[in-house]
Design a protein around this motif. Structure first.
Motif: not given
Length: 333
Positions: A148-177
């Motif tokens: 199973r994959h762990l769907r991680m909740l990340g800080a908004d800084l992660v998703f504002r960072t170029p490349v890293l934000g896209t990779l985070a989304r594709k690997s299952g992360q989403t905003l911590a809300c």
């Protein structure tokens, strides 16, 4: 790749009619004797895996399957942008080298992870860079029988960072809300949260393994509303990978970062100082804490939310103390 002439072949042919750049047709063909032309791209379909010894062709087979599916568009992405096939093929393999060879992670208590259905994993956070969250997700994937994959909740800084934000989304992360967390939990996903946030990951070395405040208990209310169990997780070893002894605050403000760390090796040694120390890690999954008796209405009671929040925090702190008492050495465990 096998040389068997009877291997199944995927043939991708560009439409040669006017405007053919828009359309592609895929056909499956058996046998190696068919005529080929320059407009055909062929990829052998990986052979079915057997039940015997490990197939030495397996990594190549997985890569070929990934490439074939990318070319044909035969892959799925969920509403959050999670691409499980890309994650398994491209993201996890290099991280697995860190997991197995550099940090030599020992995962304990994986039997406490549910076989199916939703659960909220709550872990301590440390290490200057949030590598501990990625290693925890990999521990879940590697140790769970269903991978199973762990769907991680990340800080908004992660998703504002170029490349890293896209990779985070594709690997299952989403905003911590809470709305995103609750949707994932109701869908039966394993969701990971690190309530210490930047206070935990950026704390000084002198405060190692001392949990910081867990915020307002948003994770507790999300678990109450969805009725899923909370699994406390302790990570030992991450605190020492970048011993933080200082913080250049003006530079952090200039760069828009929560802190700019100073360690014994960084920034003194430049990029070399950014290499994490090869400490020995232990990730422990504790016994689930049930939220079924609370009911959704309890999520609106600040006192009950605080009590559950405090119970989870205390569980993780005690797990850390017990694990540290058993540890002989930072680099050998």
């Amino acid at each position: 790749m096998r040389s068997d002439s009877s291997a199944q072949v995927i043939r991708l042919r560009r439409d040669e009619s006017p405007g053919g750049d828009r359309d592609h047709a895929a056909e499956v063909e058996h046998g190696g004797g068919a005529d080929r032309d320059a407009s055909v791209v062929e990829l052998p379909t990986p052979p079915a895996s057997g039940t015997g010894a490990a197939d030495p062709h397996e990594p190549l087979d997985r890569l070929l399957t990934f490439l074939r599916n990318r070319l044909t568009g035969d892959y799925t992405v969920d509403e959050f942008g999670f691409d499980p096939e890309l994650t398994d093929a491209l993201v996890l393999p290099p991280l697995k080298l860190l997991y197995e060879k550099w940090f030599r992670v020992a995962a304990v208590g994986a039997g406490n992870l549910p076989a199916d259905g939703g659960a909220l994993l709550v872990a301590n956070h440390s290490g200057v860079l949030p590598i501990d969250s990625v290693m925890t997700a990999l521990a879940v994937h590697e140790q769970h029988p269903q991978r199973r994959h762990l769907r991680m909740l990340g800080a908004d800084l992660v998703f504002r960072t170029p490349v890293l934000g896209t990779l985070a989304r594709k690997s299952g992360q989403t905003l911590a809300c809470n709305p995103d967390a609750e949707r994932l939990l109701r869908a039966g996903e394993l969701v990971g949260v690190w309530p210490e946030g930047f206070k935990g990951v950026g704390k000084p070395f002198s405060a190692r393994y001392k949990l910081q405040r867990f915020g307002r208990g948003g994770f507790a209310s999300a678990a109450m509303r969805t009725g899923v169990p909370i699994i406390p997780v302790s990570v030992v070893g991450a605190e020492e990978i970048y011993p933080k002894i200082g913080d250049i605050k003006p530079l952090a403000r200039l760069l828009g970062l929560p802190y700019f760390p100073v360690t014994p090796f960084f920034p003194l040694l430049g990029p070399l100082g950014a290499v994490p120390l090869p400490t020995k890690w232990t990730i422990e999954f504790g016994e689930p804490i049930s939220t079924g008796d609370y009911g959704p209405e309890a999520a609106d009671d600040p006192m009950r939310v605080f009590n559950l929040n405090d119970q989870v925090r205390e569980s993780i702190q005690q797990m850390l103390y017990r694990r540290l008492a058993r540890r002989r050495n930072v680099f050998s465990g």
